[in-house]
Design a protein around this motif. Sequence first.
Motif, mmCIF file in Angstrom:
data_model
loop_
_atom_site.group_PDB
_atom_site.id
_atom_site.type_symbol
_atom_site.label_atom_id
_atom_site.label_comp_id
_atom_site.label_asym_id
_atom_site.label_seq_id
_atom_site.Cartn_x
_atom_site.Cartn_y
_atom_site.Cartn_z
ATOM 1 N N LYS A 51 -4.043 -12.010 3.078
ATOM 2 C CA LYS A 51 -3.469 -11.648 1.790
ATOM 3 C C LYS A 51 -4.061 -12.593 0.741
ATOM 4 O O LYS A 51 -4.206 -13.781 0.991
ATOM 5 N N VAL A 52 -4.417 -12.031 -0.422
ATOM 6 C CA VAL A 52 -5.100 -12.819 -1.439
ATOM 7 C C VAL A 52 -4.308 -12.843 -2.745
ATOM 8 O O VAL A 52 -3.422 -12.029 -2.974
ATOM 9 N N PHE A 53 -4.681 -13.787 -3.606
ATOM 10 C CA PHE A 53 -3.940 -14.078 -4.825
ATOM 11 C C PHE A 53 -3.768 -12.882 -5.754
ATOM 12 O O PHE A 53 -2.804 -12.801 -6.495
ATOM 13 N N TRP A 54 -4.680 -11.934 -5.728
ATOM 14 C CA TRP A 54 -4.604 -10.808 -6.661
ATOM 15 C C TRP A 54 -3.737 -9.663 -6.119
ATOM 16 O O TRP A 54 -3.626 -8.614 -6.742
ATOM 17 N N GLY A 55 -3.124 -9.871 -4.955
ATOM 18 C CA GLY A 55 -2.181 -8.893 -4.440
ATOM 19 C C GLY A 55 -2.723 -7.978 -3.368
ATOM 20 O O GLY A 55 -2.013 -7.114 -2.873
ATOM 21 N N GLY A 56 -3.961 -8.164 -2.994
ATOM 22 C CA GLY A 56 -4.571 -7.333 -1.956
ATOM 23 C C GLY A 56 -4.748 -8.088 -0.660
ATOM 24 O O GLY A 56 -4.079 -9.100 -0.398
ATOM 25 N N TYR A 57 -5.683 -7.621 0.128
ATOM 26 C CA TYR A 57 -5.966 -8.171 1.453
ATOM 27 C C TYR A 57 -7.466 -8.085 1.641
ATOM 28 O O TYR A 57 -8.051 -7.000 1.464
ATOM 29 N N MET A 83 -8.531 -4.287 1.049
ATOM 30 C CA MET A 83 -7.548 -3.268 0.716
ATOM 31 C C MET A 83 -6.934 -3.713 -0.603
ATOM 32 O O MET A 83 -6.409 -4.816 -0.705
ATOM 33 N N ASN A 84 -7.072 -2.879 -1.616
ATOM 34 C CA ASN A 84 -6.541 -3.190 -2.933
ATOM 35 C C ASN A 84 -5.442 -2.181 -3.254
ATOM 36 O O ASN A 84 -5.736 -1.008 -3.496
ATOM 37 N N PRO A 85 -4.186 -2.607 -3.259
ATOM 38 C CA PRO A 85 -3.103 -1.652 -3.508
ATOM 39 C C PRO A 85 -3.112 -1.080 -4.918
ATOM 40 O O PRO A 85 -2.458 -0.069 -5.184
ATOM 41 N N PHE A 86 -3.865 -1.690 -5.813
ATOM 42 C CA PHE A 86 -3.938 -1.225 -7.196
ATOM 43 C C PHE A 86 -5.071 -0.232 -7.413
ATOM 44 O O PHE A 86 -5.189 0.352 -8.481
ATOM 45 N N TRP A 87 -5.937 -0.075 -6.398
ATOM 46 C CA TRP A 87 -7.064 0.846 -6.460
ATOM 47 C C TRP A 87 -7.001 1.785 -5.258
ATOM 48 O O TRP A 87 -7.757 1.624 -4.298
#
Length: 140
Positions: free
Chosen positions: A103-109, A125-129
């Motif tokens: 898990k990374v600081f911008w909210g993804g993985y 994996m970017n939950p915002f994209w």
Amino acid sequence: MTPQRVTLITLGVADLARAKAFYARLGWNEHSGTEGVAFYQMHGVVLGLFGREDLARDQGREGADLGTGAVTLAQNFATEAEVDAAFEAAIRAGGTALKQPEKVFWGGYSGYWSDPDGHVWEVAMNPFWPLNDDGSLTLP
């Protein structure tokens, strides 16, 4: 003409046969027909592998010392499990683990690995994209 696009990405490699064998172990299928370079049809883009010395010569920079690692190529996935699977497949194929998926600081993985020539790949994996049904990415 659509100027904001990329149609071909070419990676300079030290040993074309070794690079082709690595990407074959990843399950990638080479497009046949061109000696001295390998092409892989991707989703709307082609990836090329070209010997570094030949690539420098083709660029008009014969003898140039072409480097690696300053650019990151990325593959986005729909789930963390898909990221983990892609990362493990790359390592099993002979890639080098740079950063385990987490898990990374911008909210993804995401995680990073490099191919035998040092070209860096991110799997994420970017939950915002969210990805389109065909796996392509269109920014929201």
